[in-house]
Design a protein around this motif. Sequence first.
Motif: not given
Length: 110
Positions: A1-7, A53-59, A61-67
């Motif tokens: 998954m790409h960053i833009y899709q995740r955001i 803001y979304y209380n998630v990790s950079l990993d 957002i980058a799509g490196r994990t779904n956690d």
Amino acid sequence: MHIYQRIRDMREDADLTQKQVADILYMHTTQYRRYECGESEIPFDIAVKLADYYNVSLDYIAGRTNDKIGLTKSSLDDDETNLINNYRILSEKNKGRILERIYILNKYEK
């Protein structure tokens, strides 16, 4: 998954408009739209602000994990982390003793 899709997914999950997120990031809506469409690379500082803001990790957002808490961030509190670290340095014999005591404590707490 790409960053833009995740955001985009995070924004939609939060029921926010692109304008609302752009306002949160103190930027023009057009620039934020470019990030979401993959037309512009997201600067690191913006990715950090989104993660906060979304209380998630950079990993995440980058799509490196779904956690959402990421690959390295732990949900353990300090006492739990300390317990695990101390357990890891014990001999196998003492680890067995600890596990026996935990079993006994759990048995009597029920």
